[in-house]
Design an enzyme around this catalytic site. Structure first.
Site, short mmCIF file in Angstrom:
data_model
loop_
_atom_site.label_atom_id
_atom_site.label_comp_id
_atom_site.label_asym_id
_atom_site.label_seq_id
_atom_site.Cartn_x
_atom_site.Cartn_y
_atom_site.Cartn_z
N CYS A 100 0.88 -1.26 -0.11
CA CYS A 100 -0.13 0.16 0.00
C CYS A 100 0.82 1.38 0.07
O CYS A 100 2.18 1.24 0.33
CB CYS A 100 -0.80 -0.07 1.20
SG CYS A 100 -1.65 -1.44 1.55
N CYS A 145 -2.86 4.89 2.66
CA CYS A 145 -3.99 4.09 2.32
C CYS A 145 -4.98 4.18 3.57
O CYS A 145 -4.72 3.90 4.65
CB CYS A 145 -3.36 2.55 2.43
SG CYS A 145 -4.68 1.41 1.89
N CYS A 153 -2.68 -3.04 -3.50
CA CYS A 153 -3.66 -2.85 -2.66
C CYS A 153 -4.85 -2.08 -3.81
O CYS A 153 -4.40 -1.48 -4.54
CB CYS A 153 -3.42 -1.69 -1.74
SG CYS A 153 -5.00 -1.19 -0.81
N CYS A 187 -5.71 1.90 -2.55
CA CYS A 187 -4.93 2.92 -2.60
C CYS A 187 -4.19 2.90 -3.95
O CYS A 187 -3.69 4.11 -4.22
CB CYS A 187 -4.03 3.01 -1.38
SG CYS A 187 -2.88 1.90 -1.20
#
Length: 358
Positions: free
Chosen positions: A48, A52, A79, A82
């Site tokens: 991330c 995030c 992810c 994000c």
């Protein structure tokens, strides 16, 4: 807005901030270190951004990595909340399309009704422009038309012709908006300057860029505390007003910065415009003689200027530099070899020095 897409260079492991700093940044979702590190979650197998919005994992279940490439090579997946594979703050495709259309012709007007016909939410577009330019979409369009008119008048066009060619149906309306936008009347255009400003995205976060017809006069990080002071100084010294928009020098700068952050360019060739005193100009010229990958102390800079006692004055002139990276004040360090004073933050200074040394 300019975006340095496909920049491949990332910090090396040695240039990462300390783990406690990264952990606190992650907990607070602080955007200042976007692109500097990524968070890999061992229990889920994803990685991330520091910002995030997902629920935070336990500290023992994460590790910090310097790049998307490093995370992927370790088997982590991006992810889906994000989107760490995208540049931070990347321009949405629909904004690119709108800006492309506005830059084709001087008199284009896109109303809220036009946006709805394109299945775009006017409020969403307005919010994006307010966030990135401090203007609504409609105000941004008017600023672009004023910018085109200013250029036409400076090159000899009559005010009334410039007004109608820019899409204004009323000369009085054009004059009022011109004064409101620039701070001076259209008839004063030949004796005044306009600095076009925009944002560009870099691995070190967003930067504000400004240019006149002559060259780049501003490049600095948008979170720099002294940025407002620098803008006021530019306004005063250059007798200029700031207007969001495009400038031919931005494309050249974009290409060179991309090459620089990829480690492929050591000397910039974009034309620069200084806005400083004679002493500051001497200091900034001297900064550009520091070789790529090398450093000097403030004391050495003062000695090279022929005034060994002017260390503090040299340091102040460094701090007043409006052209970060292009005029490499990051290459000046303390006499003892430690990093000192950098408007963009010492972590950025370390990153730039590591990049050049590698």
């Amino acid at each position: 807005m300019i975006s340095l897409m496909n920049v491949t260079s990332q910090p090396t492991a040695g240039s990462l901030p300390d783990e406690e700093t990264m952990w606190q940044t992650f907990l607070e979702r602080d955007s200042q270190m976007e692109g500097i590190f990524f968070v890999a979650v061992k229990t889920t197998g994803i990685f991330c951004r520091p910002t995030c919005p997902a629920r935070k994992p336990k500290r023992e279940n994460i590790e910090f990595v310097a790049s998307q490439k490093e995370a992927l090579l370790r088997g982590f997946r991006p992810c889906k909340r994000c989107h760490p594979m995208e540049p931070p703050g990347a321009m949405p495709a629909y904004i690119k399309d709108l800006l492309r259309e506005l830059n084709v012709a001087n008199d284009v007007k896109i109303s809220d009704a036009d946006l709805r016909r394109r299945d775009l939410d006017p409020n969403r577009v307005r919010r994006w422009f307010k966030k990135h330019h401090g203007l609504t979409f409609q105000a941004y369009q008017r600023s672009l038309r004023i910018s085109h008119a200013f250029g036409a008048i400076r090159h000899g066009e009559k005010v009334i012709n410039a007004a109608y060619e820019s899409g204004y149906e009323s000369l009085s309306g054009f004059t009022d908006w011109f004064k409101q936008t620039t701070g001076f009347a259209p008839s004063q255009s030949k004796s005044r300057n306009i600095i076009h400003i925009n944002r560009l995205l870099t691995p070190l976060g967003p930067m504000l860029v400004g240019a006149t017809d002559e060259g780049i006069c501003l490049l600095d990080f948008t979170d720099r505390r002294m940025l407002e002071t620098l803008l006021k100084r530019l306004n005063r010294r250059m007798k200029a007003s700031f207007i969001p928009g495009e400038n031919p020098h931005f494309k050249h700068l974009e290409e060179q910065l991309k090459a620089y952050f990829n480690g492929e360019l050591h000397e910039f060739e974009v034309p620069l415009v200084y806005a400083g005193s004679d002493f500051q100009t001497q200091v900034w010229d001297l900064l550009q003689t520091i070789p790529y990958g090398a450093t000097r102390s403030y004391q050495e800079q003062a000695e090279l200027m022929g005034n060994p006692k002017a260390v503090r004055a040299v340091a102040r002139a460094n701090g007043d530099n409006c052209l970060a990276i292009l005029v490499p004040c990051h290459r000046v360090i303390g006499k003892d070899g430690h990093l000192t004073g950098y408007g963009g933050g010492l972590w950025r200074k370390q990153y730039l020095l590591d990049l050049e040394r590698s």
